[in-house]
Design a protein around this motif. Structure first.
Motif, PDB file in Angstrom:
ATOM      1  N   CYS A  29       0.854  -1.183   0.000  1.00  0.00           N
ATOM      2  CA  CYS A  29       0.000   0.000   0.000  1.00  0.00           C
ATOM      3  C   CYS A  29       0.890   1.231   0.000  1.00  0.00           C
ATOM      4  CB  CYS A  29      -0.911  -0.011   1.235  1.00  0.00           C
ATOM      5  SG  CYS A  29      -1.976   1.433   1.361  1.00  0.00           S
ATOM      6  N   TRP A  30       0.858   1.983  -1.099  1.00  0.00           N
ATOM      7  CA  TRP A  30       1.726   3.152  -1.221  1.00  0.00           C
ATOM      8  C   TRP A  30       1.087   4.343  -0.518  1.00  0.00           C
ATOM      9  CZ3 TRP A  30       6.500   3.020  -3.566  1.00  0.00           C
ATOM     10  CH2 TRP A  30       6.810   1.850  -4.256  1.00  0.00           C
ATOM     11  N   ALA A  31       1.920   5.127   0.179  1.00  0.00           N
ATOM     12  CA  ALA A  31       1.423   6.289   0.906  1.00  0.00           C
ATOM     13  C   ALA A  31       2.483   7.374   0.904  1.00  0.00           C
ATOM     14  CB  ALA A  31       1.079   5.906   2.344  1.00  0.00           C
ATOM     15  N   ASP A  32       2.032   8.648   0.918  1.00  0.00           N
ATOM     16  CA  ASP A  32       2.977   9.761   1.008  1.00  0.00           C
ATOM     17  C   ASP A  32       3.616   9.814   2.388  1.00  0.00           C
ATOM     18  OD1 ASP A  32       2.535  10.560  -1.582  1.00  0.00           O
ATOM     19  OD2 ASP A  32       0.874  11.877  -1.034  1.00  0.00           O
ATOM     20  N   ASN A  33       2.868   9.396   3.377  1.00  0.00           N
ATOM     21  CA  ASN A  33       3.433   9.375   4.723  1.00  0.00           C
ATOM     22  C   ASN A  33       2.612   8.415   5.586  1.00  0.00           C
ATOM     23  OD1 ASN A  33       3.588  10.532   7.722  1.00  0.00           O
ATOM     24  ND2 ASN A  33       5.460  11.070   6.614  1.00  0.00           N
ATOM     25  N   ILE A  34       3.308   7.526   6.255  1.00  0.00           N
ATOM     26  CA  ILE A  34       2.640   6.604   7.171  1.00  0.00           C
ATOM     27  C   ILE A  34       2.774   7.162   8.589  1.00  0.00           C
ATOM     28  CG2 ILE A  34       2.659   4.259   8.109  1.00  0.00           C
ATOM     29  CD1 ILE A  34       3.746   3.311   5.425  1.00  0.00           C
ATOM     30  N   ARG A  36       3.555   8.269  12.023  1.00  0.00           N
ATOM     31  CA  ARG A  36       4.649   8.039  12.973  1.00  0.00           C
ATOM     32  C   ARG A  36       5.913   7.462  12.333  1.00  0.00           C
ATOM     33  NH1 ARG A  36       0.151   6.392  15.570  1.00  0.00           N
ATOM     34  NH2 ARG A  36       0.611   4.176  15.352  1.00  0.00           N
ATOM     35  N   VAL A  37       5.931   7.336  11.018  1.00  0.00           N
ATOM     36  CA  VAL A  37       7.163   6.927  10.340  1.00  0.00           C
ATOM     37  C   VAL A  37       7.830   8.171   9.768  1.00  0.00           C
ATOM     38  CG1 VAL A  37       8.145   5.593   8.457  1.00  0.00           C
ATOM     39  CG2 VAL A  37       6.287   4.643   9.794  1.00  0.00           C
ATOM     40  N   PRO A  38       9.043   8.502  10.216  1.00  0.00           N
ATOM     41  CA  PRO A  38       9.678   9.761   9.826  1.00  0.00           C
ATOM     42  C   PRO A  38      10.288   9.706   8.423  1.00  0.00           C
ATOM     43  CG  PRO A  38      11.143   8.528  11.265  1.00  0.00           C
ATOM     44  CD  PRO A  38       9.870   7.729  11.157  1.00  0.00           C
ATOM     45  N   SER A  39       9.430   9.688   7.404  1.00  0.00           N
ATOM     46  CA  SER A  39       9.936   9.641   6.035  1.00  0.00           C
ATOM     47  C   SER A  39       8.909  10.263   5.118  1.00  0.00           C
ATOM     48  CB  SER A  39      10.221   8.193   5.630  1.00  0.00           C
ATOM     49  OG  SER A  39      10.698   8.128   4.308  1.00  0.00           O
ATOM     50  N   GLY A  40       9.306  10.533   3.873  1.00  0.00           N
ATOM     51  CA  GLY A  40       8.431  11.230   2.947  1.00  0.00           C
ATOM     52  C   GLY A  40       7.519  10.333   2.144  1.00  0.00           C
ATOM     53  N   GLY A  41       7.929   9.142   1.781  1.00  0.00           N
ATOM     54  CA  GLY A  41       7.116   8.264   0.964  1.00  0.00           C
ATOM     55  C   GLY A  41       7.449   6.817   1.233  1.00  0.00           C
ATOM     56  N   GLU A  42       6.448   5.989   1.401  1.00  0.00           N
ATOM     57  CA  GLU A  42       6.689   4.613   1.802  1.00  0.00           C
ATOM     58  C   GLU A  42       5.755   3.650   1.083  1.00  0.00           C
ATOM     59  OE1 GLU A  42       5.657   6.845   4.272  1.00  0.00           O
ATOM     60  OE2 GLU A  42       7.675   7.504   4.753  1.00  0.00           O
ATOM     61  N   ASP A  43       6.122   2.384   1.181  1.00  0.00           N
ATOM     62  CA  ASP A  43       5.242   1.291   0.777  1.00  0.00           C
ATOM     63  C   ASP A  43       5.054   0.431   2.014  1.00  0.00           C
ATOM     64  OD1 ASP A  43       3.721  -0.420  -0.696  1.00  0.00           O
ATOM     65  OD2 ASP A  43       5.395  -1.425  -1.672  1.00  0.00           O
ATOM     66  N   GLU A  44       3.804   0.193   2.374  1.00  0.00           N
ATOM     67  CA  GLU A  44       3.513  -0.603   3.563  1.00  0.00           C
ATOM     68  C   GLU A  44       3.091  -2.004   3.151  1.00  0.00           C
ATOM     69  OE1 GLU A  44       0.854  -0.541   7.687  1.00  0.00           O
ATOM     70  OE2 GLU A  44       0.452   0.928   6.107  1.00  0.00           O
ATOM     71  N   LEU A  45       3.709  -2.999   3.749  1.00  0.00           N
ATOM     72  CA  LEU A  45       3.394  -4.398   3.487  1.00  0.00           C
ATOM     73  C   LEU A  45       2.781  -5.015   4.739  1.00  0.00           C
ATOM     74  CD1 LEU A  45       6.672  -5.494   1.660  1.00  0.00           C
ATOM     75  CD2 LEU A  45       4.421  -5.214   0.617  1.00  0.00           C
ATOM     76  N   ARG A  46       1.623  -5.622   4.565  1.00  0.00           N
ATOM     77  CA  ARG A  46       0.968  -6.286   5.676  1.00  0.00           C
ATOM     78  C   ARG A  46       1.517  -7.691   5.849  1.00  0.00           C
ATOM     79  NH1 ARG A  46      -1.248  -4.775   9.766  1.00  0.00           N
ATOM     80  NH2 ARG A  46      -2.714  -6.524   9.778  1.00  0.00           N
ATOM     81  N   LEU A  47       1.901  -8.025   7.077  1.00  0.00           N
ATOM     82  CA  LEU A  47       2.300  -9.387   7.434  1.00  0.00           C
ATOM     83  C   LEU A  47       1.100 -10.008   8.150  1.00  0.00           C
ATOM     84  CD1 LEU A  47       5.914  -8.640   8.751  1.00  0.00           C
ATOM     85  CD2 LEU A  47       5.195  -9.234   6.428  1.00  0.00           C
ATOM     86  N   GLU A  48       0.202 -10.552   7.352  1.00  0.00           N
ATOM     87  CA  GLU A  48      -1.100 -10.967   7.878  1.00  0.00           C
ATOM     88  C   GLU A  48      -0.986 -12.069   8.923  1.00  0.00           C
ATOM     89  OE1 GLU A  48      -3.179 -12.070   4.384  1.00  0.00           O
ATOM     90  OE2 GLU A  48      -3.250 -10.029   3.562  1.00  0.00           O
ATOM     91  N   THR A  49      -0.029 -12.959   8.750  1.00  0.00           N
ATOM     92  CA  THR A  49       0.069 -14.093   9.673  1.00  0.00           C
ATOM     93  C   THR A  49       0.665 -13.696  11.009  1.00  0.00           C
ATOM     94  OG1 THR A  49       2.238 -14.721   8.779  1.00  0.00           O
ATOM     95  CG2 THR A  49       0.302 -15.699   7.742  1.00  0.00           C
ATOM     96  N   ARG A  50       1.192 -12.474  11.107  1.00  0.00           N
ATOM     97  CA  ARG A  50       1.793 -12.008  12.360  1.00  0.00           C
ATOM     98  C   ARG A  50       1.063 -10.797  12.938  1.00  0.00           C
ATOM     99  NH1 ARG A  50       7.320 -13.199  13.745  1.00  0.00           N
ATOM    100  NH2 ARG A  50       8.148 -14.899  12.470  1.00  0.00           N
TER     101      ARG A  50
END
Length: 593
Positions: A29-34, A36-50
């Motif tokens: 899931c691409w986002a400009d900012n997640i 509490r994550v100190p960065s400008g652009g990220e990709d978030e990956l869900r670890l569903e089993t954890r």
């Protein structure tokens, strides 16, 4: 001082693994900012089993899919906050997620394959760190000599989870046999009774005579009726442990002569050997598993090399396409032993167009587009900047012209070959060489006798032109499968890597390069009326393109060279050539059953 070799290798390993994961398993899931994550652009990956997530800083987002990543954070339902994570820990979590999702796999088999993948990832990282530590300050890394560029690939395949895995190569053997460490060694020679030797050639002279010329007078006198048969020293160790070979030795039919003759060195494939004063390279079987597969020459590949050399010549293609060349494999020799289809002696003689004095400026696409070491420029960037300075033009203007030259000598002829003759090529980055001695691409060289796909639809015409093809039925494929593989190797693996490199280096925006490619495809479509036309339509109009899943191939522990039709696991990716970019990839093709 810069990052350590271990840190460089760890980052490169994570980037390669993530490239695979995003393409084959979960785009995130691409986002400009997640939050509490100190960065400008990220990709978030869900670890569903954890019940957890990874957030990856993306320093450069590529339309062609070759992103540059930075820091990593993790979040879990237990800690409930983002915390920094080391790259190898992130790989570990993603590997666990992969196999936890593979619910259809038997538990013991799943665990076994998971352990195997973890071992190969660790081995690849350890080997890569060693290569970086040894070579990072070596000026030959940026040399334009053929063999220097072949031996400069410290990071390996950019879209493979284990790019430098070398199972079977002991630590003490790397300095001698690994191309990245630029070692050298003589061939191991056997004396074999002529009744056991099988050889063929479409070159001037028998294979054994051509091989004798390579030894430059180092060959001792052989027993009456014996012929010299070379082997890679690693393969010779394996051969001398085989019962069938030892039986032949006990009968006096085979003798081991040891290592003799001039120094050879490994090209990027590890098993193809080069000597700058020799007319031929030699491609051997070796008992090493490189990335996915055990690298061995098959009996049918020996015949196929000769058949394809004859076929390419009879099509007249190279006479009509002066900027496209084939590095042929026109001779082979092996030893026939009772009950064995392959004895292990199979050796292929490959043309050497790059001897001393003619070896400058020819570089593989893999070397040209490889990620540079920290603080340095890529080979492509150095090339473009040099042209811009010499011509007094902008980087963008030179980049446009360079890309047009590249399309015209590397991509368009390959499409015409398939369109007219029904011959498609496994033209990935390592199999494609560019002559850039003058700065701009002047000629493309294709190598690999294992990488030909002949159209089943054109089979009668091709066998009429080259009757020798009747003994190589494995070369013929259905055109639907050919388009799948050709699309991946020529376009996604090779062409997209060039586009991404321009973008990453800030030379020219990927969007503009994709636009130039789109215009070229439309123009070519007006002239290509045969087998390539459906492929061009697919590239221009389909929402998704077929993609070879190196990670999923590893997850399922598939050895492509042993699988039926040499089939890897294929999936789909969104098509960046089509103007619309926001296409969802079918979930069913990402299944880990």
């Amino acid at each position: 001082m810069g990052p350590s070799p271990r840190a460089i290798a760890e980052h490169a390993s994570f980037q390669a693994f993530l490239h695979c994961y995003l393409r084959e398993v979960d785009g995130g899931c691409w986002a400009d900012n997640i939050d509490r994550v100190p960065s400008g652009g990220e990709d978030e990956l869900r670890l569903e089993t954890r019940e957890a997530s990874l957030a990856i800083e993306v320093r450069y987002r590529s339309l062609a899919g070759r992103h540059c990543v930075g820091r990593i954070w993790s979040w879990s339902s237990i800690h409930r906050h983002w915390q920094r994570l080391e790259p190898f820990r992130a790989i570990d979590l993603l590997v666990h997620e992969l196999y936890a999702r593979a619910v259809a796999m038997m538990p013991e088999l799943r665990k076994s394959r998971e352990l195997e993948l973890r071992y190969r990832i660790i081995d690849s990282h350890r080997v890569m760190a060693r290569y970086v530590e040894t070579r990072r300050h070596d000026p030959r890394l940026m040399s334009d000599r053929f063999i220097d560029s072949e031996q400069s690939l410290l990071f390996g395949h950019v879209a493979h989870p284990t790019p430098k895995s070398r199972q079977g190569l002991a630590d003490w053997q790397h300095p001698r046999y690994a191309p990245e460490l630029a070692g050298g060694f003589p061939l191991h020679l056997f004396s074999v009774h002529q009744e056991l030797v099988e050889q063929d050639s479409v070159a001037q002279g028998e294979a054994t005579a051509l091989e004798e010329a390579l030894l430059k007078g180092a060959l001792p006198e052989l027993p009456a009726g014996h012929l010299p048969v070379p082997a890679h020293p690693l393969q010779a160790q394996w051969l001398l442990a085989q019962p069938a070979v030892n039986d032949a030795i006990s009968r006096g039919e085979i003798r081991s002569l040891g290592e003799l003759g001039p120094r050879f060195t490994a090209t990027s494939s590890v098993r193809t050997l080069y000597n700058e004063d020799a007319a031929w390279m030699l491609k051997f079987s070796i008992p090493i598993r490189v990335t996915n597969s055990l690298r061995v020459n098959k009996a049918h590949e020996l015949r196929a090399g000769l058949a394809m050399a004859r076929l390419i010549e009879r099509t007249g293609f190279t006479r009509t396409e002066p900027h496209f060349r084939f590095i042929q494999d026109p001779a082979y020799l092996t030893v026939r032993l009772p009950g064995l289809r392959e004895s292990g002696f199979e050796a292929i003689l490959r043309e050497n167009p790059f001897p001393r004095g003619r070896d400058a400026g020819v570089i593989s696409l893999a070397a040209l587009t490889q990620e540079p070491l920290d603080g340095r420029s890529s080979r492509l960037q150095i090339l473009i900047e040099g042209l811009a300075i010499n011509e007094g033009r902008s980087l963008a203007a030179v980049s446009r012209d360079w890309f047009r030259h590249y399309l015209n000598c590397a991509i368009a002829p390959a499409l015409r070959l398939y369109d007219t003759h029904g011959i498609a090529l496994e033209a990935h980055q390592q199999n494609g060489l560019l002559d850039v001695a003058a700065g701009y691409p002047a000629c493309f060289y294709y190598r690999d006798n294992q990488g030909y796909y002949l159209s089943q639809e054109r089979r009668n015409a091709l066998e009429t032109l080259c009757p020798e093809l009747t003994s190589s039925p494995e070369l013929f494929y259905r055109d639907a499968m050919i388009r799948e593989r050709f699309c991946y190797y020529l376009v996604i693996n090779q062409l997209f890597s060039v586009i991404a490199r321009f973008g990453q280096d800030g030379l020219l925006a990927e969007s503009e390069l994709l636009g130039m490619l789109r215009e070229s495809l439309v123009r070519w479509q007006q002239h290509l009326r045969g087998l390539a036309r459906p492929l061009l339509s697919q590239l221009l109009h389909d929402d998704c393109l077929p993609y070879k899943g190196n990670l999923l191939t590893r997850v399922h522990d598939v050895d492509e060279l042993e699988a039926e039709l040499e089939m890897a696991v294929y999936t789909f990716i969104a098509n960046p050539i089509k103007v619309r970019q926001d296409v969802a990839i079918p979930e069913s093709r990402h299944a880990l059953a």
